[in-house]
Motif scaffolding. Structure first.
Motif: not given
Length: 711
Positions: A547-560
């Motif tokens: 779950x934490x990884x999913x949230x992190x990837x979502x934020x990184x996608x937003x940052x990209x």
């Protein structure tokens, strides 16, 4: 006088009525005893009925006990103990076991004629008396009736209770002659073994031996010949003596005999049911049970030391264990079971194993000893075991049933332990493979957590540099990216912490589970359930990582995405600045061109004015014209100078635009690079690692739950 006669008559009538009532009661009691009406008989006795009185007029002079014994043949046919219980009640209430009917027969005679062993045993033991009563008609004893009725069990009971085989009837016949006449094989052999005279002759001059010969009873004729041969055989004589000593428990004398003649230790004496000395010791120890049977146990120890056959059987296929159980000799049974004796695979002629006998007699100690020493091992023995349990249930042997229930419980526990041992042994390689996979996944996800945390920290630093590089009027466009990356950095730290927690939880779980599987005989359900709980926590941790990884990837996608948008904004702003700069440059060039033309025009006008003045006014006119022209030139020069100042200001703006342009281009490149770095980091994150951990932990959990079910 008349009054006296009247009183006497009334008394006679009263006596007749009382006698009639008494006879009716007696007849009712006898009928109840004969018909097996146990409940009604109890009620009748409780009401005070007379039960031990001859009824010569109505029922052949028999008492209620006579009637019960005569009718007890139905008990034998339907296999009940009803008449035996009725006889027991009658005896308890004063019935005479040896009273005779009009033919001179006692209840014992009638019980023997009914072939009812349980009733015979009751009559012989409840009220001990003379078992050799002869009836009036033929002068027969109960033993003679047993010889005629072919009842070996009853014959043994009578002989055991001092019945004599040498008594003759009116015709001179003994019980042995009667057995010969009726070809009663077993009773005939038993009487001969007990010393009955083969040569005794009756009034007709016939002996038992001659009757056997005359009837051409070949098997018995051969048996008699063998018996007589053995009686004159020294080895058989020694065997007979050894068997007698073993039966009496005289272990010292028996030991002396064996030291001189050790070869007879396992010899069998045919006339003692084809038993060896060891079998005789086991069978006879019942008579000495009150002393614990220790002498017979010592006899068995001596016989075994001299090499006696532990697995021999007598003519009834009884082993030494059968006889030890029948004798209720605990010490002998325990001694024999400590030796190499086959326990459950031997059945006697009655199809009974030692365990079945223990169940029948409710000998719980014997049952427990037999079970502990393997009376239930294998498929065939399992059938015998269940047969023994059925016997115990039918006989109401509660103590043996309790022993069997406890044994079943212990067996189930042993089977569970064996099942767990087999299960664990088969699962160890599988668990090692599963745990190796889990450990690899945990190592991978921990490495990814470290890498992504560093990458996000670097991205935050890059966003800060972009922000600092960006023109002040435009830097608000970088703030959303910085905010998202700050949140991504927090999520990266959370992801790293959860991965570390998963790694810390997993290490002891792996070690503990492998230890459990490595020692299945020592594990308990509590340990297994604790391991299951620990595995579930690991699964929960893996799910949290996912779950934490999913949230992190979502934020990184937003940052990209924001990096890409910021780069596009920087390029657009750079284009706008460049366009403005070009426009300003063109304006400056236009202004500079106009100024130069104006300056040339001013001086030209001044020269023209001087020329005109000189032409008109001579030198003075020339001077005046030049002066006037210079005034106009000065005015125009001021205007040109102002234009130069404006041009210089435009140049400064152009330089500022150039710097902005360079900054924006650099920010665009940095934003592009940041987007590429973020995309690369996102691609490096594997979303399958945590689910793999969950899957493998779930597989291990399923196996452990199967193990827990085996308790």
């Amino acid at each position: 006088m008349a009054s006296a006669d009247s009183t006497s008559a009334e008394a006679d009538v009263s006596n007749v009525e009382a006698e009639s009532k008494r006879k009716a009661e007696l007849e009712a009691v006898c009928v109840m005893a004969a018909e097996g009406s146990l409940r009604e008989l109890k009620l009748k006795i409780e009401s005070g009925a007379t039960i031990d009185r001859f009824m010569k007029e109505t029922i052949d002079g028999r008492t209620a006990l006579h009637c019960c014994a005569a009718a007890s043949v139905t008990e034998v046919l339907v296999s009940t103990q009803l008449h035996t219980r009725i006889a027991e009640i009658l005896l308890q209430n004063g019935a005479d076991a040896f009273a005779r009917d009009k033919d001179g027969r006692s209840a014992l005679h009638l019980a023997v004629m009914s072939s009812n062993p349980s009733l015979v045993d009751l009559l012989l033991t409840a009220r001990p008396g003379n078992p050799n009563i002869q009836d009036i008609r033929r002068s027969w004893t109960p033993l003679m009736y047993a010889a005629k009725c072919r009842s070996l069990t009853i014959t043994k009971l009578l002989l055991k209770n001092d019945a004599r085989h040498d008594i003759a009837d009116k015709n001179g016949n003994t019980a042995l002659i009667i057995a010969a006449e009726n070809r009663n094989t077993e009773v005939f052999k038993l009487l001969v073994k007990r010393g009955a005279d083969l040569d005794h002759r009756n009034n007709s001059g016939d002996s038992a031996k001659s009757i056997v010969s005359d009837q051409r009873w070949e098997p018995m004729k051969k048996w008699i010949q063998e018996y007589l041969r053995l009686a004159n055989n020294q080895e058989m004589a020694d065997t007979k003596r050894l068997c007698r000593l073993a039966s009496k428990g005289e272990h010292e004398a028996m030991g002396n005999l064996l030291r001189n003649k050790p070869s007879i230790v396992s010899s069998k004496y045919p006339l003692y049911s084809d038993r060896s000395a060891l079998l005789c010791a086991a069978a006879a120890s019942k008579r000495h049970y009150s002393q614990g049977g220790e002498d017979h146990t010592k006899c068995a120890e001596i016989l075994v030391r001299f090499g006696a056959d532990l697995n021999g059987q007598d003519s009834k296929s009884n082993t030494v264990l059968h006889l030890s159980v029948k004798s209720k000799n605990d010490s002998l049974l325990k001694f024999l079971l400590g030796k190499d004796v086959r326990v459950a695979d031997k059945r006697n002629s009655d199809s009974s194993t030692p365990l079945m006998l223990a169940a029948e007699f409710d000998y719980e100690q014997h049952a427990e000893l037999l079970l502990e020493h393997g009376a239930r091992t294998g498929s065939v023995d399992e059938l015998f075991y269940h047969a023994a349990k059925e016997i115990a249930e039918s006989e109401g042997s509660e103590r043996v049933l309790e022993v069997m229930r406890n044994f079943d419980q212990r067996q189930r526990e042993k089977e569970k332990v064996r099942d767990r041992e087999y299960f664990c042994g088969a699962q160890v390689p599988r668990f090692e493979n599963i745990f190796a996979g889990i450990q690899g996944c945990i190592h991978q996800i921990t490495h990814e957590a470290n890498t992504i945390r560093n990458s996000v920290s670097h991205a935050v630093q890059e966003s800060y540099e972009i922000y600092m590089e960006m023109p002040a009027y435009f830097d608000h466009n970088a703030q959303p990216l910085r905010n998202v990356l700050t949140e991504a950095e927090r999520l990266g730290n959370v992801f790293h912490e959860k991965c570390e927690r998963l790694s810390q939880r997993w290490a002891p779980v792996e070690q503990k589970v492998l230890q459990l599987l490595g020692r299945p005989q020592l594990i308990n359900k509590t340990d297994v359930l604790k391991s299951i709980s620990d595995l579930r926590e690991c699964i929960q941790s893996a799910d949290e990582c996912k779950h934490s990884l999913s949230q992190l990837k979502e934020k990184l996608s937003d940052a990209a995405r924001l990096s890409r948008e910021l780069a596009e904004k920087c390029r657009k702003e750079s284009s706008d600045v460049n366009k403005r700069r070009e426009e300003r440059n063109q304006e400056i060039r236009n202004q500079e061109s106009g100024t130069r033309n104006q300056e040339r025009g001013i001086w030209k006008q001044a020269l023209i004015a001087g020329a005109v003045g000189g032409a008109v006014g001579g030198p003075l006119g020339l001077i005046a014209g030049l002066w006037l022209g210079s005034e106009d030139a000065a005015t125009s020069a001021t205007s040109v100078s102002a234009r130069h100042v404006d041009a210089q200001s435009s140049n400064e703006d152009r330089d500022l635009d150039q710097r902005r342009l360079e900054a924006l281009n650099k920010c665009a490149e940095q934003a592009d690079q940041l987007e590429r770095d973020l995309r690369f980091s996102i691609n490096d994150l594997s979303e399958s690692t945590a689910p793999n951990i969950t899957s493998k932990c779930s597989e291990a959990l399923e196996v452990l739950e199967q193990l827990a079910s085996k308790f």
